[in-house]
Design a protein around this motif. Sequence first.
Motif, short mmCIF file in Angstrom:
data_model
loop_
_atom_site.label_atom_id
_atom_site.label_comp_id
_atom_site.label_asym_id
_atom_site.label_seq_id
_atom_site.Cartn_x
_atom_site.Cartn_y
_atom_site.Cartn_z
N ILE A 138 -50.47 99.00 6.51
CA ILE A 138 -49.06 98.70 6.04
C ILE A 138 -48.39 99.90 5.62
N LEU A 139 -47.11 99.89 5.90
CA LEU A 139 -46.49 100.92 5.59
C LEU A 139 -45.39 100.53 4.53
N LEU A 140 -45.26 101.10 3.26
CA LEU A 140 -44.63 100.59 2.15
C LEU A 140 -43.54 101.74 1.99
N LEU A 141 -42.24 101.19 2.14
CA LEU A 141 -41.12 102.05 2.01
C LEU A 141 -40.29 101.68 0.87
N ASP A 142 -39.98 102.73 -0.03
CA ASP A 142 -39.39 102.22 -1.36
C ASP A 142 -38.00 103.02 -1.36
N GLU A 143 -36.84 102.15 -0.97
CA GLU A 143 -35.49 102.71 -0.78
C GLU A 143 -35.71 104.10 -0.29
N PRO A 144 -36.45 104.22 1.26
CA PRO A 144 -36.67 105.34 1.65
C PRO A 144 -35.29 106.25 1.91
N LEU A 145 -34.18 105.45 2.19
CA LEU A 145 -32.99 106.18 2.58
C LEU A 145 -31.89 106.22 1.61
N GLY A 146 -32.23 105.88 0.03
CA GLY A 146 -31.37 105.72 -0.93
C GLY A 146 -30.68 106.72 -1.24
N ALA A 147 -30.98 107.91 -0.95
CA ALA A 147 -30.51 109.39 -1.22
C ALA A 147 -29.82 110.08 -0.41
N LEU A 148 -29.58 109.45 0.81
CA LEU A 148 -29.14 110.11 1.99
C LEU A 148 -27.63 109.61 2.44
N ASP A 149 -26.98 110.51 3.10
CA ASP A 149 -25.76 110.41 3.48
C ASP A 149 -25.56 109.36 4.72
N PRO A 150 -24.58 108.61 4.75
CA PRO A 150 -24.52 107.39 5.57
C PRO A 150 -24.71 107.78 7.19
N GLY A 151 -24.38 109.00 7.49
CA GLY A 151 -24.73 109.35 9.12
C GLY A 151 -26.09 109.68 9.31
N VAL A 152 -26.53 110.32 8.39
CA VAL A 152 -28.13 110.64 8.39
C VAL A 152 -29.07 109.21 8.48
#
Lengths: 246, 273
Positions: A151-165
């Motif tokens: 199982i892959l656990l993702l903890d806010e994986p994109l929380g620090a990224l720009d909208p486009g990215v």
Amino acid sequence: MGVLSFRDVWVEYGDKIILERLSLEVAEGSFVSIVGPSGAGKSTFLRLALGQEAPSRGRIFLDGEPLRAEPGPDRGVVFQRYSVFPHMTVLKNVMFGVQCARDGRAARTESIAMLERVGLGHNLDAYPAALSGGMQQRLALAQALITHPRILLLDEPLGALDPGVRLDMHELITELWREHGLTILMVTHDIKEAFKLGTRVIAIDKRRRDPQAPDRYGSTAVYDFPLDKPNAAGRQAVEAMMAPVE
Amino acid sequence: MPRLMNIRPRGGGRILLGLVPILALLLLYAVASQARHTLNPNDKILPTFAAMAAQVNIMALHPDPQTGQIALVADTAASLRRMGIGIGLAAITTLVLGLGIGLLPLVRAGLGPLVAAIAVIPPIAVLPILFIVFGLGETSKIVLIFVGLTPFMVRDLSAHVAAIPEEQLVKAQTLGASTWVVAVRVALPQALPRLIESLRFSLGPAWVFLISAEAIASDVGLGYRIFLVRRYLAMDVIIPYVVWISLLAVALDWALATLSRGLFPWAHPKRLR
């Protein structure tokens, strides 16, 4: 039975109840998004799944076996930050997992293939500090997937990224999920993201509130939407729940 | 006209600006020395540059008739040997204890308070104990450097290791790493550049401990020499020796900094981009 099951799980710190009566089954191959207002216990939930913390009551099973309260190679993880090792090159970061599991002679070819898949084929010898935030998260994904976790656990994986990215990463995560037949549990505060990526959205929040004793009741799964078809009503309900309380 | 705080000297101007105070100080010394020598041609307190050069010639190029050795070379070799062994032992011990205390809660609970307690003891205060226990030979001087540096460095390094983000440690475990693998492949490499940095900060105190120990009981060494010739007010030897010690200290610091940049490029991210 699911890959990961929570059976009547409680987390209490003294008088403070964080989670109560949380039961859920994560089915093989599903993409479960967990949403909830901040402070509702999303991180506690993920710490339980990782084994960083043990429940005060109730039990957690992985593939039917009781989960040991310790992180292990059966669960991969990508955090919002600090997921990769700053002192290793991109390639070494990915090879690390293969080398831990077994003799690492095949590690190199396998790791390069995985890095090419996530679009880092040209950055093998770079150090993470030289990568952009989005590239670092791609690296973290490659690093987690190379060991084929259950199982892959993702903890806010994109929380620090720009909208486009973020949009590019949505595509990548969805593709990887399909290609590898992954089971994913993603914690996010972005409702749009939760409904876009997930096959199921679970909202956790307190079911009851005692204004005199806010810690008297813990959070549990208040909504659980399977997303086999678009669920606009469900999304509205979750949005209403996440809206700041007047 | 920009604010004063926004004026940045660049290139040649910056080097020139750095040279001005040094040259001014040298000039001040020359004038003062000249003034004293006009009053008393035998003045020993502010020797002329010529007198110092003559002494350096004797100390650095001509063997001592009694021992057959060149004094400056013998003193430097003895001092650097003590320094090298002392900081080497301190570094190895710091690495082992710092990793243990920083990474393993069990070791932290066991050794943390002891290290914290030892770190507050002024090392020079235990010098008599070292002389009594280890005698007046090489051992007590090396042990003084070791005792003076290690507790401070262990505290610094263990705090640094403990500050490695938990995410990294969890990630390593989800990749199948054992405690040993986390220690050797995650914590150790990230501890090494910090250890070198900590050593650089500790070089100043290390010189103090070395020169103190040599001043009290020794028959060779840079500290021994300057305290020996103090009896004859031989400033023409002391001043060149102090300059030489400073040069050695700068060279050692530079060597460590270069080593760190060469071995751990990732720890100097400004150079990565």
